[in-house]
Design an enzyme around this catalytic site. Structure first.
Site, short mmCIF file in Angstrom:
data_model
loop_
_atom_site.label_atom_id
_atom_site.label_comp_id
_atom_site.label_asym_id
_atom_site.label_seq_id
_atom_site.Cartn_x
_atom_site.Cartn_y
_atom_site.Cartn_z
N GLY A 1 0.97 -1.23 0.01
CA GLY A 1 -0.02 0.06 0.14
C GLY A 1 0.92 1.19 0.09
N SER A 2 0.30 2.52 0.01
CA SER A 2 1.00 3.49 -0.01
C SER A 2 1.95 3.66 1.03
CB SER A 2 0.14 4.59 -0.17
OG SER A 2 -0.83 4.99 1.00
N GLU B 1 3.76 1.72 2.48
CA GLU B 1 4.75 0.76 2.81
C GLU B 1 5.75 1.24 1.63
OE1 GLU B 1 1.44 -0.81 2.66
OE2 GLU B 1 1.74 0.06 4.48
N GLU C 1 -4.50 -9.54 1.97
CA GLU C 1 -3.72 -9.85 3.07
C GLU C 1 -3.92 -10.92 3.79
OE1 GLU C 1 -5.50 -6.88 2.02
OE2 GLU C 1 -4.37 -5.16 2.18
N HIS D 1 -0.63 -3.48 4.95
CA HIS D 1 -0.79 -1.82 4.64
C HIS D 1 -1.56 -1.35 6.01
CE1 HIS D 1 -1.71 1.69 3.11
NE2 HIS D 1 -3.06 1.31 2.73
N HIS E 1 -15.17 -28.49 21.21
CA HIS E 1 -15.95 -27.73 20.33
C HIS E 1 -17.22 -27.95 20.91
CE1 HIS E 1 -16.71 -27.00 15.94
NE2 HIS E 1 -16.98 -25.93 16.56
N GLY F 1 -9.53 -23.43 13.46
CA GLY F 1 -11.00 -23.60 12.87
C GLY F 1 -11.39 -22.68 11.92
#
Length: 531
Positions: free
Chosen positions: A36-37, A39, A58, A81, A288, A408
């Site tokens: 992104g800008s 980075e 991402e 980003h 679970h 999961g």
């Protein structure tokens, strides 16, 4: 020419050069990212000895890095980003945390001079955003402290239990001046105390019906072969802990007892005949569904060996020992004595199923894959509705041969297979993914194509979220709203990203498709339409 910190005064280099100098010395040679800008300044004059692995979301980027780190046994470097990118990645960051995967994540931030005005794409609380699913997060108070923060981040990620960390870096920090930071050597091995080892060895010596329960930490910590020797020394059955994400014990071994369920009553029932249970490398009590009654039989003594102090803290019963898993298994093995007790009976070998007929069901699909996969193959799985069938018909018998998400969550395994293929160029990778699961990260196939990775993507198409339909029965429901998927052309989705593929309806066609995939030096998708 790419910048190189070795060409500069070590006391007067840019944060960017100092950071890549550190990355290089820590053994990094690639960055997984979706830029992104904020980075862009990090990648000015990108070093020629580094590779940028581009993912198209991402969430996929972090899962690719997770797979690479899991398969290589080393930390992986990820760039995201600002707030939006970290937010998109949170599902995979959560999985990396549950997988105990060492990830060093750098996240962009707007320039420091803009921060008082809450600018566009500003991460308001950058260090709080990824919590609680990072071990540590930091936005350095000064630009020149960024390399020091990255050095600490790496050490924190690699310390057991391993996990992801995040460093937020304002865009203008990369061009600031700082000094080089040297990589440090740290031995993270923690040996169990002699008293703890003696207690476990003594309990094994006195036991008439011991059982081991093993989990993902055994494979992650390189203790697979030692665990096999310990089981054979003690003639003890070996169960796999609930929700384990790795192959922890050879599933064709005479002492292999099977997979424990994720329910309280189911675990108690499975272990009922044992007077001693030694849990190694996992929480035993991963549930679970809601349960009741005791966590284990009153007649069974419980020992719990883990590298995670938090797991030891919440374990409801037994004696917990916090130590590095390989060191602990080696020490117990050295202290133990060959037993005279009879060899117990493990799980009966599942019988092969018929693969004939004009259609293909789940068991037949798995049998064909088992019969035709290369000997060095790695299975990367995310098909939760058929996991029990996978455990029956697609056994894993080598360390590092099976990966899935321990969280999961969905969307991990398809991109993770890409990172695994990058790390394990000596193996064939088969990604076995459910149709619903695949749609969380189908765009990751593009990265596999870009890097020419010979991954076989097998999409098990049962036209819906079958796991959700099954789980609805726990609540007394006949079905689950929003669990049907129809009309998705997975072959077209693959071909639109430059990946070859075909749709199959029979076992013979799947066998031929697997042969086609094995001959290609490129990814290939096989959509299996299940009855």
């Amino acid at each position: 020419m790419p910048s190189n910190s070795r060409d500069h005064d070590p006391e007067n280099v840019t944060v960017r050069d100092a950071s890549f100098h550190l990355f290089r010395n820590l053994g990094f040679d690639r960055i997984f990212g979706n830029p992104g800008s904020t980075e862009l300044p990090m990648f000015r004059d990108f070093p020629s000895d580094f590779q940028y692995v581009l993912g198209l979301s991402e969430c996929s980027v972090v899962a690719m890095a997770d797979g690479y780190a899991q398969a290589s046994g080393r930390a992986a470097l990820v760039n995201l980003h600002s707030a939006a990118g970290v937010g998109h990645a949170m599902g995979s960051i959560f999985t990396a945390y549950r997988n105990a995967t060492p990830l060093v994540i750098t996240a962009g931030q707007q320039a420091r001079s803009m921060l008082p005005f809450e600018p566009y794409l500003y991460s308001v609380q950058a260090t709080e955003l990824p919590k609680p699913y990072v071990k540590w997060s930091c936005e350095p108070a000064r630009a020149q402290d960024v390399p020091l923060a990255l050095a600490r981040a790496y050490c924190t990620a690699m310390q057991y239990p391993r996990g992801p960390v995040l460093v937020s870096v304002p865009a203008d920090d990369w061009d600031a001046r700082t000094s080089l930071v040297q990589a440090r050597e740290i031995d993270f091995t923690i040996r169990p105390s002699a008293a703890s080892v003696a207690s476990i060895a003594d309990a094994l010596r006195k036991s008439s019906r011991p059982a081991f329960v093993v989990g993902s930490e055994v494979d992650r910590n390189g203790a697979w072969h030692q665990m096999v020797r310990l089981a054979e020394q003690q003639n003890a059955l070996v169960w796999v802990a609930p929700a384990s994400s790795r192959c922890c014990f050879p599933e064709n071994h005479p002492l292999f007892a099977g997979f424990l369920p994720r329910s309280r009553e189911g675990i108690v029932s499975a272990l009922q005949g044992s007077d001693l249970v030694v849990v190694i490398g996992a929480p035993l009590f991963t549930y679970h569904v809601e349960g009741s009654g005791p966590h284990a039989s009153d007649s069974a003594a419980i020992f719990h060996v883990t590298d995670d102090p938090n797991s030891a803290a919440w374990c409801p019963i037994g004696t917990s020992v916090v130590a590095s898993i390989r060191a602990a298994v080696e020490d117990i093995l050295a202290k133990g004595e060959p037993t005279k007790r009879a060899m117990p009976t493990g799980r009966p070998a599942p019988q092969p199923v018929s693969t004939g007929g004009s259609a293909i069901d789940v068991a037949a699909m798995l049998q064909v894959i088992a019969d035709n996969r290369p000997a060095n193959s790695i299975i990367v799985e995310e098909a939760p509705s058929i996991r029990g069938d996978i455990q029956n018909h697609l056994p894993c018998v080598r360390p590092g041969s099976f990966f899935t998400a321990s969280s999961g969550g969905l969307g991990y395994s398809l991109p993770a297979s890409i990172g695994i293929a990058m790390a394990r160029t000596d193996a064939s990778v088969i990604a076995l993914i459910g149709d619903g699961s695949s749609m969380y990260s189908i765009q990751a196939i593009w990265t596999a194509v870009e890097h020419g990775l010979p991954i076989t993507f097998v999409i098990a198409n049962n036209h819906g979220y079958a796991a959700l339909k099954k789980f609805a029965r726990v609540f007394g429901m006949d079905g689950a709203l929003g669990s049907d998927l129809k009309g998705i052309d997975f072959v077209a989705l693959a071909q639109g990203q430059g990946c070859g593929g075909e749709r199959v309806f029979t076992s013979d066609a799947l066998k031929q498709a697997l042969a086609t995939a094995s001959k290609r030096n490129a990814p290939y998708l096989i959509e299996v339409v299940l009855t």
